[in-house]
Design a protein around this motif. Sequence first.
Motif, PDB file in Angstrom:
ATOM      1  N   GLN A 108      36.694  45.178  94.582  1.00  0.00           N
ATOM      2  CA  GLN A 108      36.218  46.315  95.365  1.00  0.00           C
ATOM      3  C   GLN A 108      34.803  46.706  94.944  1.00  0.00           C
ATOM      4  OE1 GLN A 108      38.518  49.530  96.780  1.00  0.00           O
ATOM      5  NE2 GLN A 108      40.471  48.750  96.003  1.00  0.00           N
ATOM      6  N   GLN A 109      34.534  46.667  93.653  1.00  0.00           N
ATOM      7  CA  GLN A 109      33.203  47.009  93.151  1.00  0.00           C
ATOM      8  C   GLN A 109      32.160  46.030  93.691  1.00  0.00           C
ATOM      9  OE1 GLN A 109      34.047  46.863  88.977  1.00  0.00           O
ATOM     10  NE2 GLN A 109      35.107  48.831  88.968  1.00  0.00           N
ATOM     11  N   GLN A 110      32.508  44.767  93.695  1.00  0.00           N
ATOM     12  CA  GLN A 110      31.579  43.751  94.189  1.00  0.00           C
ATOM     13  C   GLN A 110      31.361  43.880  95.687  1.00  0.00           C
ATOM     14  OE1 GLN A 110      33.637  40.327  92.596  1.00  0.00           O
ATOM     15  NE2 GLN A 110      32.409  40.303  90.724  1.00  0.00           N
ATOM     16  N   ARG A 111      32.389  44.296  96.425  1.00  0.00           N
ATOM     17  CA  ARG A 111      32.232  44.504  97.866  1.00  0.00           C
ATOM     18  C   ARG A 111      31.290  45.676  98.145  1.00  0.00           C
ATOM     19  NH1 ARG A 111      37.717  42.939  98.255  1.00  0.00           N
ATOM     20  NH2 ARG A 111      38.447  45.094  98.067  1.00  0.00           N
ATOM     21  N   THR A 127      28.023  44.536  83.050  1.00  0.00           N
ATOM     22  CA  THR A 127      27.009  43.525  82.733  1.00  0.00           C
ATOM     23  C   THR A 127      27.624  42.173  82.391  1.00  0.00           C
ATOM     24  OG1 THR A 127      26.933  44.094  80.378  1.00  0.00           O
ATOM     25  CG2 THR A 127      25.448  45.303  81.831  1.00  0.00           C
ATOM     26  N   THR A 128      28.900  42.170  82.027  1.00  0.00           N
ATOM     27  CA  THR A 128      29.527  40.937  81.554  1.00  0.00           C
ATOM     28  C   THR A 128      30.480  40.308  82.565  1.00  0.00           C
ATOM     29  OG1 THR A 128      31.253  42.262  80.483  1.00  0.00           O
ATOM     30  CG2 THR A 128      29.358  41.603  79.125  1.00  0.00           C
ATOM     31  N   VAL A 129      31.157  41.124  83.370  1.00  0.00           N
ATOM     32  CA  VAL A 129      32.188  40.621  84.279  1.00  0.00           C
ATOM     33  C   VAL A 129      31.880  40.933  85.744  1.00  0.00           C
ATOM     34  CG1 VAL A 129      34.632  40.772  84.938  1.00  0.00           C
ATOM     35  CG2 VAL A 129      33.987  40.756  82.517  1.00  0.00           C
ATOM     36  N   VAL A 130      31.598  42.182  86.035  1.00  0.00           N
ATOM     37  CA  VAL A 130      31.438  42.594  87.436  1.00  0.00           C
ATOM     38  C   VAL A 130      30.139  42.049  88.028  1.00  0.00           C
ATOM     39  CG1 VAL A 130      31.502  44.516  89.058  1.00  0.00           C
ATOM     40  CG2 VAL A 130      32.681  44.720  86.861  1.00  0.00           C
ATOM     41  N   PHE A 131      29.043  42.250  87.311  1.00  0.00           N
ATOM     42  CA  PHE A 131      27.734  41.796  87.794  1.00  0.00           C
ATOM     43  C   PHE A 131      27.000  41.013  86.696  1.00  0.00           C
ATOM     44  CE2 PHE A 131      28.445  45.958  90.009  1.00  0.00           C
ATOM     45  CZ  PHE A 131      28.715  45.423  91.271  1.00  0.00           C
TER      46      PHE A 131
END
Length: 215
Positions: A108-111, A127-131
């Motif tokens: 959802q965050q990436q969308r 910084t490590t997983v989401v983006f």
Amino acid sequence: MILAIDGPAGAGKSTVAKLVAKELGLTFLDTGAMYRGVTLEVLRLELDPADAEACARVAASLKLEFDAQGKLHLDGRPGEPAIRSSSVTRAVSQVSAHAAVRAIVVAQQQRIAATSRGVVAEGRDTTTVVFPRAEHKFFLTASSHERARRRALELGTPQALEHIRAEIEERDRKDSTRAVSPLVKAADAHEIITDGMSAEDVARALLAIVAGKRA
């Protein structure tokens, strides 16, 4: 543009991220609020925060979105201030540690980022997983005493300083040792120790780094 900010509880990430987002004209994305939203719903339904499958079902069923002020809404209902309650604070580390919950919320965050002209995202694994390919990465931290002092001031409960400090240190321990997406500083993130700095000072430091990198 994606600007990602990680750091432990009480480091001032949300306030700084809002200031930076406003200055750059980007969307503010409070990733931690989304896990708090899932946790609030888990508690409302009287489910066990330790039940990974139940928590994942809740996460999958919720539409998590932010209004123009950066406030979280759950299925169209305001999540503030309920997501900041002490009961949610106590349970959110457990709920957010479930791999299935994180996978659903990260998607959802990436969308949200994909449908925005740019975001300033803050959390513990942005910084490590989401983006991981964010153009700008920062890690904000401060001593547990300083973070507890700020939180006590924010809550208007200076007499609870040591209790808040103990809660923060326990949250640090859980976030840093969880098996899925633990809190760590990305190798390419700029670390800023915020003890003695105002939110405005920190925001200016971040913006100066962003401007320098652009140049």
